[in-house]
Write an enzyme that holds these catalytic residues in place. Structure first.
Site, mmCIF file in Angstrom:
data_model
loop_
_atom_site.group_PDB
_atom_site.id
_atom_site.type_symbol
_atom_site.label_atom_id
_atom_site.label_comp_id
_atom_site.label_asym_id
_atom_site.label_seq_id
_atom_site.Cartn_x
_atom_site.Cartn_y
_atom_site.Cartn_z
ATOM 1 N N PHE A 1 2.013 -1.053 9.998
ATOM 2 C CA PHE A 1 0.970 -1.308 8.884
ATOM 3 C C PHE A 1 0.750 0.145 8.395
ATOM 4 C CE2 PHE A 1 -1.043 -5.711 9.060
ATOM 5 C CZ PHE A 1 0.244 -6.049 8.929
ATOM 6 N N ARG B 1 -7.352 -0.813 11.531
ATOM 7 C CA ARG B 1 -6.094 -0.517 11.050
ATOM 8 C C ARG B 1 -6.255 0.796 9.988
ATOM 9 N NH1 ARG B 1 -6.151 -6.065 10.037
ATOM 10 N NH2 ARG B 1 -6.778 -6.579 7.736
ATOM 11 N N ASP C 1 0.649 -1.232 -0.114
ATOM 12 C CA ASP C 1 0.051 -0.076 0.000
ATOM 13 C C ASP C 1 0.877 1.357 0.103
ATOM 14 O OD1 ASP C 1 -1.438 -2.138 0.868
ATOM 15 O OD2 ASP C 1 -2.219 -1.134 2.828
ATOM 16 N N GLU D 1 -10.524 -2.299 4.714
ATOM 17 C CA GLU D 1 -9.233 -1.738 4.842
ATOM 18 C C GLU D 1 -9.081 -0.502 4.272
ATOM 19 O OE1 GLU D 1 -6.751 -5.260 3.157
ATOM 20 O OE2 GLU D 1 -6.458 -5.882 5.137
ATOM 21 N N TRP E 1 -3.169 -9.152 -4.001
ATOM 22 C CA TRP E 1 -2.913 -10.151 -2.944
ATOM 23 C C TRP E 1 -2.860 -11.463 -3.661
ATOM 24 C CZ3 TRP E 1 0.105 -8.730 0.840
ATOM 25 C CH2 TRP E 1 -0.125 -7.478 1.548
HETATM 26 C C1 FRU Z 1 -4.068 -3.538 2.630
HETATM 27 C C2 FRU Z 1 -3.346 -4.105 4.157
HETATM 28 C C3 FRU Z 1 -3.690 -2.869 4.989
HETATM 29 C C4 FRU Z 1 -2.366 -3.526 6.054
HETATM 30 C C5 FRU Z 1 -1.321 -3.526 5.154
HETATM 31 C C6 FRU Z 1 -0.336 -4.561 5.591
HETATM 32 O O1 FRU Z 1 -3.374 -3.915 1.463
HETATM 33 O O2 FRU Z 1 -3.700 -5.384 4.419
HETATM 34 O O3 FRU Z 1 -4.816 -3.289 5.622
HETATM 35 O O4 FRU Z 1 -2.226 -2.149 6.868
HETATM 36 O O5 FRU Z 1 -1.966 -3.932 3.987
HETATM 37 O O6 FRU Z 1 0.948 -4.555 4.997
#
Ligand code: FRU
Length: 463
Positions: free
Chosen positions: A83, A148, A24, A205, A286
């Site tokens: 994160f 998060r 991200d 997210e 992902w």
């Molecule tokens: C989104 C995520 C976020 C997290 C980060 C971890 O791609 O899963 O929610 O903060 O990546 O790398």
């Protein structure tokens, strides 16, 4: 440290990690003359791992300079990862607000706990974690431990933070907090949540919340949205709700995907110096097959895109600054033709096409091929269905979007060593795609009958 062993897929003008893994975009901001982009970063290998914040900065949104790693995990509040999060400027200092990610030790399944933290910088390069971290220790009691990706902004004398989360009932939701001083935070409310009877996701997210042309946009990346009529085909989605208020409660629009390509996730926005709302996304997905991992690195971001509303539709379009990348006009034409073909040994290209349908009801095709003329993908615009379909050869190769039928079809396409971004009619639809091909690219733009094709192709260079 992992090292880059082969340059073949290295991007020429997109942000990517110097080596190692990126996901991200984080902490987008303008501070002391520079645009800053941070990113989820694992320098030790080309796989996801304990998250650091990588960092690049730019004077013009076009040329990016690598900066030292901004955040390293390992303190008691961020033991297993720093994160995603955001950045704001206060009293001439840059504040990063990020999630501390921690594994609960001694559990069979790796359970996590997450909290919110701050790091501060005077020069925008060296960051000190705040001594009283975490600034938010636990989520509300009806929340799961997933909590998060803080996005912070200032409004009417207060700081606000929206967080991605999940309720104990497995509803994706966005939580809202406020603070007077950026350090002491209070929980306000659930800003919006997934309707369990609708297809809106079990975990939200990377939320972002802002107003554009009088519309309140909640942009986010939900997990758990099932495929529906050719949409939502990626493992996880990125899109938006338009929020309104009937005096008693917040009302959400339907959920709309923001980009229809295979590789688009975890967006973040910020304002430019002159007030445009711009966006970056991670241009990957992902579990995708990231072939650059074999070369010691992984991941890239989209080009910076300006956000605009067309009615109720949120559109993204490359920022005007990118014109500075044009180094040579490779190809230009304006004529009635069935098929235009050209090839380029440089993958760094900007293609601008205006195609006049006239009275034609034939499809128009854009085809990207490798050196052996093997197809990487084809994009078909069908005027009768007003659907645009992108096809790669693999089993999950098909993605689609809609476009509005006007006299002319307008395309802007940015290609780099291992990515293509296709913008249709000023950004009303777009596809973001990674691809892996070495050597020359050959490109065709064709239809079954003669149509007027106006085309300008530039070679791009960031040096
Ligand atoms: C989104 C995520 C976020 C997290 C980060 C971890 O791609 O899963 O929610 O903060 O990546 O790398």
């Amino acid at each position: 440290m992992s090292t880059v062993k082969n340059e073949r897929y290295r991007q020429k003008y997109h942000i990517m990690p110097p080596q190692g893994w990126m996901n991200d975009p984080n902490g987008l901001c303008f501070f002391k003359g520079y645009y800053h982009v941070f990113f989820q970063y694992h320098p030790a290998s080309a796989e996801w791992g304990p998250m650091h914040w990588g960092h690049v900065r730019s004077l013009d949104l076009v040329h990016w300079e690598n900066c030292p790693i901004a955040l390293t995990p390992g303190d008691s509040e961020d033991k297993d990862g720093c994160f995603s999060g955001s950045a704001v400027v206060k009293d001439d200092k840059l504040y990063l607000i990020y999630t501390g990610h921690n594994y609960l030790t001694g559990t069979k399944k790796q359970e996590v706990w997450e909290n919110q933290n701050i790091a501060i910088s005077e020069d925008g390069l060296r960051f000190q974690k705040y001594v009283k971290n975490p600034v938010i220790t636990t989520p509300p009691s009806d929340n799961s431990t997933d909590f998060r990706d803080p996005k912070v902004w200032f409004e009417d004398g207060l700081w606000y933070m929206v967080l991605g989360s999940q309720s104990k009932k497995r509803e994706g939701r966005a939580l809202l907090y406020y603070s007077k001083d950026l350090l002491d935070w209070n929980y306000l409310k659930v800003l919006a949540k997934a309707d369990l009877t609708a297809n809106e996701g079990y975990m939200w997210e990377c939320p972002d919340y802002f107003e554009l042309n009088g519309k309140k946009i909640l942009l986010l990346s939900p997990q758990g949205i099932a495929e529906e009529e050719g949409r939502f085909k990626n493992l996880h989605q990125t899109g938006y709700f338009i929020l309104s208020d009937d005096g008693n409660q917040v009302i959400k629009s339907d959920f709309y995907e923001l980009d229809s390509g295979h590789d688009f996730y975890a967006t973040q926005t910020c304002l430019t110096e002159d007030g445009r709302r711009i966006l970056f996304a991670w241009m990957d997905m992902w579990k995708a097959d990231m072939q650059e991992q074999a070369d010691g690195w992984a991941g890239t971001l989209t080009v910076p895109r300006e956000l605009r509303m067309q009615g109720n539709r949120l559109c993204t379009y490359p920022v005007a600054e990118l014109k500075a990348l044009r180094s040579e006009l490779l190809f230009t034409q304006d004529k009635f033709i069935k098929k235009t073909s050209f090839s380029s040994s440089s993958h760094a290209l900007e293609i601008n096409a205006v195609l006049d349908w006239g009275k034609a009801d034939t499809s128009i095709y854009f085809e990207l091929n490798d050196e052996e003329h093997s197809q990487i993908f084809i994009v078909e615009f069908c005027p009768t269905t007003q659907k645009v379909v992108l096809k790669r050869k693999d089993a999950d190769g098909k993605r689609q979007a809609s476009f509005s039928l006007k006299q002319q079809l307008e395309l802007k396409i940015y290609i780099d060593s291992s990515s293509a971004e296709i913008f249709i009619n000023g950004g009303e639809s777009s596809f973001s795609e990674r691809f892996y091909a070495e050597g020359k690219l050959s490109i065709n733009l064709c239809s079954r009958i003669l149509i007027k094709q106006k085309l300008d192709v530039y070679r791009l260079s960031s040096s």
